[in-house]
Design a protein around this motif. Sequence first.
Motif, mmCIF file in Angstrom:
data_model
loop_
_atom_site.group_PDB
_atom_site.id
_atom_site.type_symbol
_atom_site.label_atom_id
_atom_site.label_comp_id
_atom_site.label_asym_id
_atom_site.label_seq_id
_atom_site.Cartn_x
_atom_site.Cartn_y
_atom_site.Cartn_z
ATOM 1 N N THR A 1 0.693 -1.535 -0.144
ATOM 2 C CA THR A 1 -0.002 -0.051 -0.135
ATOM 3 C C THR A 1 0.889 1.077 -0.260
ATOM 4 O OG1 THR A 1 -0.216 -0.199 2.610
ATOM 5 C CG2 THR A 1 -1.613 -1.065 1.162
ATOM 6 N N TYR A 2 0.510 2.508 -0.415
ATOM 7 C CA TYR A 2 1.043 3.447 -0.501
ATOM 8 C C TYR A 2 0.218 4.855 -0.191
ATOM 9 C CZ TYR A 2 4.612 7.466 -1.636
ATOM 10 O OH TYR A 2 4.938 8.917 -2.152
ATOM 11 N N GLU A 3 -0.019 5.030 0.812
ATOM 12 C CA GLU A 3 -0.661 6.152 1.215
ATOM 13 C C GLU A 3 0.032 7.149 2.417
ATOM 14 O OE1 GLU A 3 -3.743 4.646 4.075
ATOM 15 O OE2 GLU A 3 -4.251 3.234 2.157
ATOM 16 N N ASN A 4 -0.081 9.000 1.794
ATOM 17 C CA ASN A 4 0.527 10.102 2.389
ATOM 18 C C ASN A 4 1.510 9.712 2.206
ATOM 19 O OD1 ASN A 4 -2.281 10.904 3.442
ATOM 20 N ND2 ASN A 4 -2.439 9.178 4.380
ATOM 21 N N GLY A 5 2.355 9.231 1.641
ATOM 22 C CA GLY A 5 3.657 9.088 0.961
ATOM 23 C C GLY A 5 3.912 8.010 1.455
ATOM 24 N N ARG A 6 3.425 7.121 2.379
ATOM 25 C CA ARG A 6 4.068 6.463 3.384
ATOM 26 C C ARG A 6 3.884 4.701 2.822
ATOM 27 N NH1 ARG A 6 6.146 4.980 8.178
ATOM 28 N NH2 ARG A 6 5.872 3.272 9.284
ATOM 29 N N LEU A 7 5.339 3.888 1.732
ATOM 30 C CA LEU A 7 4.603 3.010 2.070
ATOM 31 C C LEU A 7 5.103 1.774 2.780
ATOM 32 C CD1 LEU A 7 4.697 0.758 -0.902
ATOM 33 C CD2 LEU A 7 7.101 1.286 -0.820
ATOM 34 N N GLU A 8 4.409 0.410 2.468
ATOM 35 C CA GLU A 8 3.791 -0.689 3.348
ATOM 36 C C GLU A 8 3.746 -2.157 2.479
ATOM 37 O OE1 GLU A 8 0.900 -0.828 6.243
ATOM 38 O OE2 GLU A 8 1.680 0.502 7.014
ATOM 39 N N ILE A 9 5.099 -2.654 2.937
ATOM 40 C CA ILE A 9 4.950 -3.675 1.534
ATOM 41 C C ILE A 9 5.077 -5.152 2.390
ATOM 42 C CG2 ILE A 9 6.775 -5.561 0.198
ATOM 43 C CD1 ILE A 9 8.427 -2.867 -0.394
ATOM 44 N N TYR A 10 3.787 -5.717 2.638
ATOM 45 C CA TYR A 10 3.536 -7.246 3.515
ATOM 46 C C TYR A 10 4.108 -8.343 2.749
ATOM 47 C CZ TYR A 10 0.228 -3.881 5.241
ATOM 48 O OH TYR A 10 -0.537 -3.064 6.145
ATOM 49 N N THR A 11 4.932 -9.472 2.931
ATOM 50 C CA THR A 11 5.856 -10.309 1.954
ATOM 51 C C THR A 11 6.385 -11.167 3.528
ATOM 52 O OG1 THR A 11 6.112 -10.967 0.298
ATOM 53 C CG2 THR A 11 7.518 -9.605 1.211
ATOM 54 N N GLY A 12 5.888 -12.512 2.467
ATOM 55 C CA GLY A 12 7.499 -14.223 3.529
ATOM 56 C C GLY A 12 8.415 -13.646 2.664
ATOM 57 N N THR A 13 8.551 -13.106 4.329
ATOM 58 C CA THR A 13 10.718 -12.601 3.837
ATOM 59 C C THR A 13 11.467 -13.126 5.379
ATOM 60 O OG1 THR A 13 12.100 -10.859 3.639
ATOM 61 C CG2 THR A 13 10.267 -10.914 5.133
ATOM 62 N N GLN A 14 12.425 -13.329 4.769
ATOM 63 C CA GLN A 14 13.506 -14.428 5.998
ATOM 64 C C GLN A 14 14.257 -13.026 6.209
ATOM 65 O OE1 GLN A 14 14.727 -17.309 3.428
ATOM 66 N NE2 GLN A 14 14.969 -17.845 4.972
ATOM 67 N N GLN B 1 9.261 -8.111 -4.185
ATOM 68 C CA GLN B 1 8.703 -6.389 -3.206
ATOM 69 C C GLN B 1 9.338 -5.391 -3.949
ATOM 70 O OE1 GLN B 1 10.360 -9.482 -2.341
ATOM 71 N NE2 GLN B 1 10.719 -9.498 -0.140
ATOM 72 N N PRO B 2 9.672 -5.199 -4.796
ATOM 73 C CA PRO B 2 9.861 -4.077 -6.113
ATOM 74 C C PRO B 2 9.054 -3.723 -6.508
ATOM 75 C CG PRO B 2 11.641 -4.941 -6.455
ATOM 76 C CD PRO B 2 10.872 -5.898 -5.686
ATOM 77 N N TYR B 3 8.314 -4.998 -7.452
ATOM 78 C CA TYR B 3 6.458 -4.227 -8.513
ATOM 79 C C TYR B 3 5.515 -3.922 -7.251
ATOM 80 C CZ TYR B 3 10.275 -7.247 -10.481
ATOM 81 O OH TYR B 3 11.216 -8.315 -10.887
ATOM 82 N N LEU B 4 5.603 -4.711 -6.103
ATOM 83 C CA LEU B 4 4.648 -4.773 -5.835
ATOM 84 C C LEU B 4 5.011 -2.929 -5.099
ATOM 85 C CD1 LEU B 4 4.635 -7.428 -2.590
ATOM 86 C CD2 LEU B 4 2.706 -6.819 -4.528
ATOM 87 N N ALA B 5 6.136 -2.475 -5.039
ATOM 88 C CA ALA B 5 5.837 -1.040 -4.354
ATOM 89 C C ALA B 5 5.998 0.074 -5.175
ATOM 90 C CB ALA B 5 7.664 -0.504 -3.932
ATOM 91 N N LEU B 6 6.264 -0.835 -6.711
ATOM 92 C CA LEU B 6 6.757 0.968 -7.424
ATOM 93 C C LEU B 6 4.760 0.659 -8.258
ATOM 94 C CD1 LEU B 6 9.463 -0.968 -10.077
ATOM 95 C CD2 LEU B 6 8.722 1.467 -9.283
ATOM 96 N N GLY B 7 4.339 -0.313 -8.114
ATOM 97 C CA GLY B 7 2.374 -0.939 -8.909
ATOM 98 C C GLY B 7 1.671 0.438 -7.742
ATOM 99 N N ALA B 8 2.559 -0.206 -6.169
ATOM 100 C CA ALA B 8 1.499 0.391 -5.363
ATOM 101 C C ALA B 8 1.459 2.907 -4.828
ATOM 102 C CB ALA B 8 1.910 0.671 -3.972
ATOM 103 N N ILE B 9 2.626 2.537 -5.765
ATOM 104 C CA ILE B 9 2.860 4.138 -6.243
ATOM 105 C C ILE B 9 2.230 4.932 -6.958
ATOM 106 C CG2 ILE B 9 5.259 5.464 -6.608
ATOM 107 C CD1 ILE B 9 6.945 4.061 -4.347
ATOM 108 N N LYS B 10 2.301 4.322 -8.112
ATOM 109 C CA LYS B 10 1.410 4.912 -9.575
ATOM 110 C C LYS B 10 0.635 4.543 -9.397
ATOM 111 C CE LYS B 10 2.797 4.186 -14.473
ATOM 112 N NZ LYS B 10 3.594 3.871 -15.295
ATOM 113 N N THR B 11 0.251 3.744 -8.602
ATOM 114 C CA THR B 11 -1.365 3.899 -8.837
ATOM 115 C C THR B 11 -1.771 4.493 -7.651
ATOM 116 O OG1 THR B 11 -2.233 1.267 -7.661
ATOM 117 C CG2 THR B 11 -1.340 1.092 -10.005
#
Length: 468
Positions: A363-376, A416-426
Motif C-alpha cells: 500500500t502507498y498512502e500519504n507518502g508512506r509505503l508498506e510492503i507485506y510479504t513472506g521474507t527471511q 517487493q520492488p514490483y509491489l512497491a512500484l505498483g502501489a506508488i504508481k496507482t
Amino acid sequence: MGNNNLIEHTIEFTLNGEKVTTDVKSGERLSDTLRSRLSSRDVKIGCNAGDCGACTVLVAGIPVCACLTPAQQVQGRTVETVTGLVIDDPIAKTLVETFQDHGAAQCGICTPGMMVSAVALLRENEAPSVEDVQNALGGVLCRCTGYRKIIDAVQDAGSAHHTLLANGSGDVGTSIRRLDGLAKVNGSEKFGDDIAPEDTLALRIIRSPFPRASFVFGDLNAFVAENDYVEAVITAADISGKNCFGVIPDFADQPVFAELETRFRGEAIAAVIGDPEAIQSFDVVDFPVDWAELSSIANMTDAVKADAPQLHKGREGNVMCGGIVQCGDADAAIANADVVVEANFKSGFVEHGYIEPEAGYATYENGRLEIYTGTQAPFMDLDAMEIILGMDRSKIRIIPTAVGGGFGSKLDISIQPYLALGAIKTGKPVRITYSRTESMQSTTKRHPSEITLKIGAAKNGRISGFNF
C-alpha cells in the motif's frame, strides 16, 4: 487478452457444516472458489498442479487436491477444510494437540493439507501403522520437518491409549511447544497470499520468453487506455532510484526490470496492474512488445570466453568476483606427494523448493509505503528498497507475513520492488502471487559449480597438498 468470458454457474454445497451458494466459472478450480469467493484462506496453494498437496480438502469425506478439482464437481456435496474440522471434529481436535506436542508443524504451509489427510485416515483406521500414515499422507509434501514428527503425531492421535502429552509444560525431558504452533495447525496462520483485501489490484509481470533477447515496447499508454481492466503498466522508467538489487551489496547486479536486453528466460521487463479477475486470465501475448532473440550461452566454460556476450557492466569476462586462499606451497607439496589425484567436479543449480511461492501486497498512502510479504530478512528488504526507490527509508515499512519455507532463497528480494512500484504508481493496494513457474524461473538459487581439484597425499593417506 485471455478468455475472461467463461460461462458462470451457480453452485450450492455444504462447507464446514454450512450451506453456501456462489457463482463460479466453467472449469474454475475449487481452490480458487474456496479462497477467493468464500474466504477460506486456510486452504493453501503451493503448486496449482496437484503435486504438493497443500490445498488438500475433504469432498464427501475423501481427500482431494482442491487445485485439480473443478468447483462444479462439489455441487450438492460436503467440503471440509482444516478450519471447520478443528472446531467440530474430535479427531482433528486431537491432531491439533499431537501436532503441537511433536513439533509436526514448522513453516506451516503444508500443515492444513497434512491435518485434513490425517483426519480422513483416522476416521477409517484408529490405529494406523507407520506405513498406513505414509500412504495416507504421501500426497502432501513437506520441506521442513522431515516427516518423522508428522508420522508420530498422527499415530499418537490415533492411539487407543492417547493422552495429551506433557510436552509444552516446561518439565525436564519434555519439549516446548512452538509459540506459533497453534496458528499453523488450525489454519489461522497468515502467509503472503492470505492477507490482501479482496478488492486489491493484481499485478502480472511480463517476462522474457527467450534465454537472451532484445526488446522494444509498443505504445504502452495506448495499451492502458484501450483496456478498461488495466490500471497501469510499470517498467524500468518508473524506478526513481537504482535499477539493481542483490542480497550482498557488492555483488548486486540484477535489474528489477531489464531495460534493453534480457539475460535469462523469465527476466522481467514490465508489469501490468489491473482488475484481479482479468489479470488472472490475461494473456501475455497481448502485451505490446516486440522481441528479437539473441544468441545465448548456457554454461560457465563458454561464458568466460573472450567473445562471450557480457551480462553486466563492470563484470568483465562475466566474472562476478575473485579471490585466493593460500597456506604454504601447495604446488611443492603436490610435487613431492606419493600419490596425486586430479579430477573435475560439477554440480547443477539447486531450486530451494519451498512449498509457498512468493506472495504479498503493498500500500502507498500519504507518502508512506508498506510492503507485506513472506521474507527471511526484512531489514535487508528495507536496505534494497531504499536504493531501488530512491526513497527515505523512514517512509518504507516491511511487514513480514508467515514464511512458507525459504531455506535461504527468501533472504533476497523478489516481488517487493514490483509491489512497491505498483502501489506508488496507482496509489492503490497492489498484490501478486507467483506461479510455481515464475518462482522457479526468476528467484535466487544455489548456483551451479565447476571445479578442478588436484590433491597430493602421502602413502599413509595423509593429504599433503591441495590445489584448485
